[in-house]
Design a protein around this motif. Sequence first.
Motif, PDB file in Angstrom:
ATOM      1  N   LYS A 106       0.833  -1.209   0.000  1.00 50.54           N
ATOM      2  CA  LYS A 106       0.000   0.000   0.000  1.00 50.54           C
ATOM      3  C   LYS A 106       0.865   1.257   0.000  1.00 50.54           C
ATOM      4  O   LYS A 106       0.535   2.245  -0.670  1.00 50.54           O
ATOM      5  CB  LYS A 106      -0.950  -0.012   1.193  1.00 50.54           C
ATOM      6  CG  LYS A 106      -2.073  -1.020   1.044  1.00 50.54           C
ATOM      7  CD  LYS A 106      -2.983  -1.028   2.245  1.00 50.54           C
ATOM      8  CE  LYS A 106      -4.051  -2.113   2.065  1.00 50.54           C
ATOM      9  NZ  LYS A 106      -4.905  -2.227   3.241  1.00 50.54           N
ATOM     10  N   GLU A 109       2.086   1.798  -3.511  1.00 53.33           N
ATOM     11  CA  GLU A 109       1.018   2.374  -4.337  1.00 53.33           C
ATOM     12  C   GLU A 109       0.802   3.838  -4.007  1.00 53.33           C
ATOM     13  O   GLU A 109       0.613   4.679  -4.899  1.00 53.33           O
ATOM     14  CB  GLU A 109      -0.281   1.585  -4.137  1.00 53.33           C
ATOM     15  CG  GLU A 109      -0.219   0.187  -4.717  1.00 53.33           C
ATOM     16  CD  GLU A 109      -1.397  -0.672  -4.290  1.00 53.33           C
ATOM     17  OE1 GLU A 109      -2.275  -0.205  -3.510  1.00 53.33           O
ATOM     18  OE2 GLU A 109      -1.434  -1.848  -4.715  1.00 53.33           O
ATOM     19  N   GLN A 110       0.812   4.166  -2.714  1.00 53.84           N
ATOM     20  CA  GLN A 110       0.608   5.550  -2.271  1.00 53.84           C
ATOM     21  C   GLN A 110       1.702   6.471  -2.811  1.00 53.84           C
ATOM     22  O   GLN A 110       1.431   7.616  -3.186  1.00 53.84           O
ATOM     23  CB  GLN A 110       0.592   5.599  -0.742  1.00 53.84           C
ATOM     24  CG  GLN A 110       0.357   6.982  -0.173  1.00 53.84           C
ATOM     25  CD  GLN A 110       0.369   6.953   1.353  1.00 53.84           C
ATOM     26  OE1 GLN A 110       0.443   5.908   1.976  1.00 53.84           O
ATOM     27  NE2 GLN A 110       0.300   8.125   1.947  1.00 53.84           N
TER      28      GLN A 110
END
Length: 126
Positions: A106, A109-110
């Motif tokens: 995550k 992705e961020q």
Amino acid sequence: MRSYKGEVIGYAIESCLLKWSLENVCTITVDNASNNDTAVVYLKKKYCKKLSCILGGEFMHMRCCAHILNFVVKDGLSDVRDSIAKIRGAVKYIRSSPARAEIFKKCVEQERITSKRSLCLDVPTR
């Protein structure tokens, strides 16, 4: 059990060269192990008497470029050893838990990191 003494290695190489009818030898490329030094000395004594060595065997012992490069890189990396250890520790920590791996994914992705590769541990011999 096999013997890896230099003379034994030299004899094995000599046997192969003779079996393959290789009559002129310019170089033999080996890593930096001391038994290989002994093997090349053996080959110079034995092989150059029986057959012809190019340039009198002066350049017969060529050290493996990849092996030398590995030493150079290891020496250079020794300056950043602590940082590498911390990175390895972080990779092990993340990879040891599916939940941590998901959190890491995550974060990737961020930060809009486009690489599809996952974290991997290095192998010192490669």
